[in-house]
Design an enzyme around this catalytic site. Sequence first.
Site, PDB file in Angstrom:
ATOM      1  N   ASN A  76      73.567 -41.601  24.002  1.00  0.00           N
ATOM      2  CA  ASN A  76      72.631 -41.037  23.015  1.00  0.00           C
ATOM      3  C   ASN A  76      73.168 -39.843  22.241  1.00  0.00           C
ATOM      4  O   ASN A  76      72.672 -39.554  21.149  1.00  0.00           O
ATOM      5  CB  ASN A  76      71.283 -40.712  23.673  1.00  0.00           C
ATOM      6  CG  ASN A  76      71.397 -39.660  24.737  1.00  0.00           C
ATOM      7  OD1 ASN A  76      72.445 -39.507  25.349  1.00  0.00           O
ATOM      8  ND2 ASN A  76      70.329 -38.939  24.953  1.00  0.00           N
ATOM      9  N   GLU A 112      75.412 -26.755  32.544  1.00  0.00           N
ATOM     10  CA  GLU A 112      76.420 -27.046  31.536  1.00  0.00           C
ATOM     11  C   GLU A 112      76.283 -26.041  30.392  1.00  0.00           C
ATOM     12  O   GLU A 112      75.235 -25.443  30.209  1.00  0.00           O
ATOM     13  CB  GLU A 112      76.201 -28.447  30.957  1.00  0.00           C
ATOM     14  CG  GLU A 112      76.232 -29.524  32.024  1.00  0.00           C
ATOM     15  CD  GLU A 112      76.591 -30.873  31.449  1.00  0.00           C
ATOM     16  OE1 GLU A 112      77.765 -31.061  31.111  1.00  0.00           O
ATOM     17  OE2 GLU A 112      75.707 -31.725  31.331  1.00  0.00           O
ATOM     18  N   GLU A 127      73.419 -34.511  34.882  1.00  0.00           N
ATOM     19  CA  GLU A 127      72.295 -34.261  33.964  1.00  0.00           C
ATOM     20  C   GLU A 127      71.628 -35.605  33.739  1.00  0.00           C
ATOM     21  O   GLU A 127      72.266 -36.547  33.284  1.00  0.00           O
ATOM     22  CB  GLU A 127      72.782 -33.671  32.637  1.00  0.00           C
ATOM     23  CG  GLU A 127      73.280 -32.244  32.731  1.00  0.00           C
ATOM     24  CD  GLU A 127      72.244 -31.253  33.225  1.00  0.00           C
ATOM     25  OE1 GLU A 127      71.033 -31.540  33.139  1.00  0.00           O
ATOM     26  OE2 GLU A 127      72.640 -30.198  33.733  1.00  0.00           O
ATOM     27  N   CYS A 169      67.027 -36.820  26.176  1.00  0.00           N
ATOM     28  CA  CYS A 169      66.519 -36.423  27.488  1.00  0.00           C
ATOM     29  C   CYS A 169      65.541 -35.270  27.357  1.00  0.00           C
ATOM     30  O   CYS A 169      64.706 -35.050  28.225  1.00  0.00           O
ATOM     31  CB  CYS A 169      67.668 -36.052  28.397  1.00  0.00           C
ATOM     32  SG  CYS A 169      68.790 -34.904  27.619  1.00  0.00           S
TER      33      CYS A 169
HETATM   34  P1  NAD Z   1      73.371 -44.764  32.284  1.00  0.00           P
HETATM   35  O1  NAD Z   1      73.111 -44.027  33.554  1.00  0.00           O
HETATM   36  O2  NAD Z   1      73.122 -46.205  32.249  1.00  0.00           O
HETATM   37  O3  NAD Z   1      74.913 -44.600  31.876  1.00  0.00           O
HETATM   38  C1  NAD Z   1      75.518 -43.345  31.706  1.00  0.00           C
HETATM   39  C2  NAD Z   1      77.023 -43.492  31.921  1.00  0.00           C
HETATM   40  O4  NAD Z   1      77.261 -43.825  33.292  1.00  0.00           O
HETATM   41  C3  NAD Z   1      77.653 -44.613  31.090  1.00  0.00           C
HETATM   42  O5  NAD Z   1      78.922 -44.208  30.649  1.00  0.00           O
HETATM   43  C4  NAD Z   1      77.762 -45.746  32.100  1.00  0.00           C
HETATM   44  O6  NAD Z   1      78.759 -46.685  31.788  1.00  0.00           O
HETATM   45  C5  NAD Z   1      78.088 -44.977  33.371  1.00  0.00           C
HETATM   46  N1  NAD Z   1      77.782 -45.685  34.618  1.00  0.00           N
HETATM   47  C6  NAD Z   1      76.875 -46.670  34.825  1.00  0.00           C
HETATM   48  N2  NAD Z   1      76.901 -47.073  36.119  1.00  0.00           N
HETATM   49  C7  NAD Z   1      77.836 -46.322  36.745  1.00  0.00           C
HETATM   50  C8  NAD Z   1      78.324 -46.259  38.088  1.00  0.00           C
HETATM   51  N3  NAD Z   1      77.855 -47.055  39.047  1.00  0.00           N
HETATM   52  N4  NAD Z   1      79.287 -45.354  38.381  1.00  0.00           N
HETATM   53  C9  NAD Z   1      79.764 -44.525  37.432  1.00  0.00           C
HETATM   54  N5  NAD Z   1      79.367 -44.551  36.148  1.00  0.00           N
HETATM   55  C10 NAD Z   1      78.403 -45.431  35.794  1.00  0.00           C
HETATM   56  O7  NAD Z   1      72.592 -43.979  31.148  1.00  0.00           O
HETATM   57  P2  NAD Z   1      72.492 -44.349  29.574  1.00  0.00           P
HETATM   58  O8  NAD Z   1      71.624 -45.542  29.459  1.00  0.00           O
HETATM   59  O9  NAD Z   1      73.846 -44.380  28.953  1.00  0.00           O
HETATM   60  O10 NAD Z   1      71.757 -43.055  29.000  1.00  0.00           O
HETATM   61  C11 NAD Z   1      70.369 -42.908  29.007  1.00  0.00           C
HETATM   62  C12 NAD Z   1      69.953 -41.954  30.113  1.00  0.00           C
HETATM   63  O11 NAD Z   1      70.673 -40.731  30.008  1.00  0.00           O
HETATM   64  C13 NAD Z   1      68.488 -41.560  30.055  1.00  0.00           C
HETATM   65  O12 NAD Z   1      67.898 -41.673  31.328  1.00  0.00           O
HETATM   66  C14 NAD Z   1      68.521 -40.095  29.624  1.00  0.00           C
HETATM   67  O13 NAD Z   1      67.464 -39.323  30.037  1.00  0.00           O
HETATM   68  C15 NAD Z   1      69.795 -39.626  30.189  1.00  0.00           C
HETATM   69  N6  NAD Z   1      70.293 -38.461  29.469  1.00  0.00           N
HETATM   70  C16 NAD Z   1      70.196 -37.240  30.063  1.00  0.00           C
HETATM   71  C17 NAD Z   1      70.653 -36.099  29.427  1.00  0.00           C
HETATM   72  C18 NAD Z   1      70.582 -34.761  30.097  1.00  0.00           C
HETATM   73  O14 NAD Z   1      71.372 -33.904  29.780  1.00  0.00           O
HETATM   74  N7  NAD Z   1      69.683 -34.528  31.027  1.00  0.00           N
HETATM   75  C19 NAD Z   1      71.197 -36.202  28.150  1.00  0.00           C
HETATM   76  C20 NAD Z   1      71.269 -37.446  27.550  1.00  0.00           C
HETATM   77  C21 NAD Z   1      70.820 -38.585  28.227  1.00  0.00           C
END
Ligand code: NAD
Length: 483
Positions: free
Chosen positions: A155, A464, A253, A287
């Site tokens: 995102n 962060e 995060e 988020c």
């Molecule tokens: P996601 O957890 O599906 O993926 C995030 C990253 O993790 C991707 O690069 C993905 O390929 C990787 N990943 C997936 N499975 C993994 C595993 N088993 N081991 C290691 N890496 C793995 O999240 P998304 O769909 O890309 O993003 C949306 C989510 O991110 C939402 O829940 C949102 O709230 C959160 N988000 C949080 C923040 C924050 O700072 N709090 C900021 C932006 C987005």
Amino acid sequence: MKLGEIRQQPRHLINGRWVSGATTGISINPSDTREVVAEFARADRNQTELAIAAAVDALPQWSLSTPQRRADALDLAGSELLARKEELGQLLAREEGKTLPEAIAEVARAGNIFKFFAGEALRIGGETLASVRPGVQVDITREPVGVVAVIAPWNFPFAIPAWKIAPALAYGNTVVFKPAELVPTCGWALAEILSRCGLPAGTFNLIMGSGREVGQTLVEHPRVNAVSFTGSVSTGRRILTATAARQAKVQLEMGGKNPLIVLADADLDQAVDCALQGSYFSTGQRCTASSRLIVEAPVHDAFVARLTQRLAALKVGHALTRGTEMGPVVDGAQLEQNLSYMAIGADEGAQHVFGGERLERETPGHYMSPALWLAEPGHRIAREEIFGPIACVLRADDYGHALELANDTPFGLCAGLCTTSLKHATHFRRHAQVGMTMVNLPTAGVDFHVPFGGRKDSSHGPREQGRYAAEFYTTVKTSYMLA
Ligand code: NAD
């Protein structure tokens, strides 16, 4: 030709060389699904291990490099991002679907982050204390943690990697960066800039591919000393377990279900603006989005009426079209999930106020209208993170009740309050159980030079951004010497 206009073929950056993938994947423009933005390299376990090995080999040299050298590299990257923000913003809008002004602002933010940490590289300090023993000197210094894996969501494909990679390099760590699979070209464009900033080979590596294969290899690998992750709660928990088992440093995060409280004494137009921006801009895919609007009873109906009016006028369309205020949802799966929450809201008896329908536009894309519900605190649409342009309003009897509702969530990223009462604003800033509070401001939209992060299920580990990033990206050493 400019980056934004051509179909890219991003490759991995391993040990200073561009490498093809074990397989390939494609990324699609969510505003026009006929357009393939990139055909990108996807790594397997083997290639991921090569990237880790490169970062391990580069560590001795980079960790002992001068702060000036690190500052120069980061400053160059920051300057280039800022100089190319329009062009890279186009690419970001095409690949992720946020509107062009939002995308340009994100690239500029990434540039500013690199420049900030260029300065921080020159400010890595320590302490000297008098010992309790005669003639002994005690020094407290910070050293790099080692090889850092950066695992990013889709995102904010420039800003989030920037706020992890820049401090990692500034404090002398080497990096393996894995972008999300929906936005490989943005990750590659950032890596391409870093590849020309004077970093020794292997100091920064880009590896693209799936979470299950590439991500998991990074998380479980014994030579990866620290993992900085942003993404969903479920992935974050998995990473926490894996890193805990081998005692690696970890920073997570994750999600949010952020409240915005509107009190009866608020400037109502300002409150509606905060809700509109916080809940729906970037298609609600933040988020920090305000997905729970908690409104004090006397202004409840007026607030809902004004917000509904604004939603009806909100221009949803192609991310690159001038005047678009809300772009498409990032992909088909996320759109289906959003629509399924519309059905869940109806099933559990929430009152539908506006939107939430699939939309047709001139180009085939993942468009939907912004949605508003009146909900009860126990409804799933009021408790679970949807990550789309869907918000619900909860009615509160008074400030105390509103605060109770705001804190009644497993998440704790940020919380907002609209009020003209200094007393309530002061109380709220102390008692909201979150990492960040906003008074008379949208919950989404934060500065690049101060800490970012939350509590409860939203975050784990040190904050962060800003100088607080040093807590994660350095380890403290205490040195005794008999003078
Ligand atoms: P996601 O957890 O599906 O993926 C995030 C990253 O993790 C991707 O690069 C993905 O390929 C990787 N990943 C997936 N499975 C993994 C595993 N088993 N081991 C290691 N890496 C793995 O999240 P998304 O769909 O890309 O993003 C949306 C989510 O991110 C939402 O829940 C949102 O709230 C959160 N988000 C949080 C923040 C924050 O700072 N709090 C900021 C932006 C987005």
